[in-house]
Enzyme design. Structure first.
Site, short mmCIF file in Angstrom:
data_model
loop_
_atom_site.label_atom_id
_atom_site.label_comp_id
_atom_site.label_asym_id
_atom_site.label_seq_id
_atom_site.Cartn_x
_atom_site.Cartn_y
_atom_site.Cartn_z
CG ASP A 82 -2.18 0.76 1.05
OD1 ASP A 82 -2.62 0.90 -0.11
OD2 ASP A 82 -2.75 1.22 2.06
CG HIS A 83 -0.86 4.78 0.21
ND1 HIS A 83 -1.27 5.76 -0.66
CD2 HIS A 83 -1.98 4.33 0.83
CE1 HIS A 83 -2.59 5.89 -0.56
NE2 HIS A 83 -3.04 5.03 0.31
N GLY A 182 -7.55 7.99 7.83
CA GLY A 182 -7.69 8.32 9.25
C GLY A 182 -9.15 8.51 9.62
CB VAL A 238 -10.97 -0.95 5.86
CG1 VAL A 238 -11.31 -0.62 7.32
CG2 VAL A 238 -12.20 -0.83 4.98
CB THR A 240 -7.90 4.38 10.58
OG1 THR A 240 -7.00 5.06 9.70
CG2 THR A 240 -7.89 5.07 11.94
P1 13P Z 1 -8.46 4.47 6.39
O1 13P Z 1 -7.27 4.39 7.30
O2 13P Z 1 -9.15 5.77 6.48
O3 13P Z 1 -9.37 3.31 6.58
O4 13P Z 1 -7.90 4.41 4.89
C1 13P Z 1 -7.33 3.21 4.43
C2 13P Z 1 -6.64 3.39 3.14
O5 13P Z 1 -7.12 4.05 2.24
C3 13P Z 1 -5.37 2.68 2.97
O6 13P Z 1 -4.79 2.90 1.73
#
Ligand code: 13P
Length: 291
Positions: A82-83, A182, A238, A240
């Protein structure tokens, strides 16, 4: 059942109008809980790890656990990075065996975002079966190493989205549409559903070419989730909420049993909490029974 990339399962989801839940993990225990929840619901699954937990646990360790879990689970499972802002680390993690890689060059100017994303796409397609996710516009909030203030957040331009997808060859696409990483500061976050639907129409009208990803799942009201599914969301992230579930379950257990000193029982409490949260999401995303 199988090790799959994200394109395979999100294309199916986009066709049928549901989304595959993509759940961020920071520990092996969380990873097992997420898989248990998806197996209970017979749902396709994406396990996600951001860069910090990937570096901390090590990609090879996460991949070994992923393969062990996926080979005995009767559902398709993808493992997603992720990211990641580092092109070389994206390549390294694809080599290790992750099956979806997100290069996040969304903070770069348009041409540089295209250049970096295309480099990762070309590498992953040549050297692995991994699909690649790219992002255009910026999602506000904090996710691991990515911090975007509300002032910096910019929504995705639909015409640029089409150019971005064409020029990079990206497999799945995350347009910034007002969701945030978040906890949302307001009960009614301003989400641009029409923009999402328009981008989906421009990319996927005739057939599903590039399934769309929704970031910032935590805290979105249920009816917003429904509208985002209708607008074309096929992968729903999802993170956080699961971090809160882990920390709250640990805290509650230890507070209630301060003298026990049995770590396995804390793990079980965490696993129960994660399973409940993931199960609720899978039902809401409509992926129950779709594996
Ligand atoms: P949240 O932390 O808001 O659930 O977002 C998750 C997310 O987009 C991870 O890439």
């Amino acid at each position: 059942m199988s090790i799959v990339n994200a394109l395979e399962i999100t294309r199916e989801a986009a066709k049928e109008g549901y989304a595959v839940g993509a759940f961020n993990i920071t520990s092996i225990n969380q990873m097992e809980a997420v898989v248990e929840a998806a197996v209970d619901r017979k749902a396709p699954l994406i396990i996600q790890a951001s860069v910090s937990p990937t570096k901390f646990l090590k990609p090879e360790v996460i991949v070994a656990v992923y393969r062990a879990l996926a080979s005995s689970a009767p559902i398709p499972i993808c493992l997603h990075l992720d990211h990641c802002t580092e092109v070389d680390y994206c390549k390294h993690v694809a080599d290790a065996g992750y099956t979806n890689i997100m290069i996040d060059a969304s903070k770069q100017v348009f041409e540089e975002n295209i250049r970096q994303t295309k480099e990762v796409v070309d590498y992953c397609h040549a050297h692995s079966d991994a699909s690649v996710e790219g992002e255009l516009g910026t999602v506000s909030g904090v996710e691991d190493q990515i911090k975007v203030s509300e002032d910096e957040a910019a929504l995705c331009n639909p015409e640029q989205a089409v150019l971005f997808v064409e020029r990079t060859g990206v497999d799945i696409f995350a347009p910034a549409i007002g969701t945030a990483h978040g906890v949302y500061k307001t009960k009614n976050p301003k989400i641009d559903f029409e923009r999402m639907a328009q981008i989906n129409q421009m990319l996927n009208a005739d057939r599903i070419n590039t399934p769309l990803v929704v970031h910032g799942g935590t805290g979105l009201p249920d009816d917003y989730v429904k509208r985002l599914l209708e607008a074309g969301g096929a992968k729903f992230n999802v993170s956080t909420e699961l971090k809160h579930a882990l920390i709250d379950a640990t805290y509650d257990y230890i507070s209630a049993k301060r003298d026990e000193y049995n770590p396995g029982k804390i793990d079980i409490a965490v696993r129960d909490a994660i399973r409940a949260a993931v199960g609720r999401w899978i039902d809401m995303l409509g992926s129950t029974g779709k594996a």
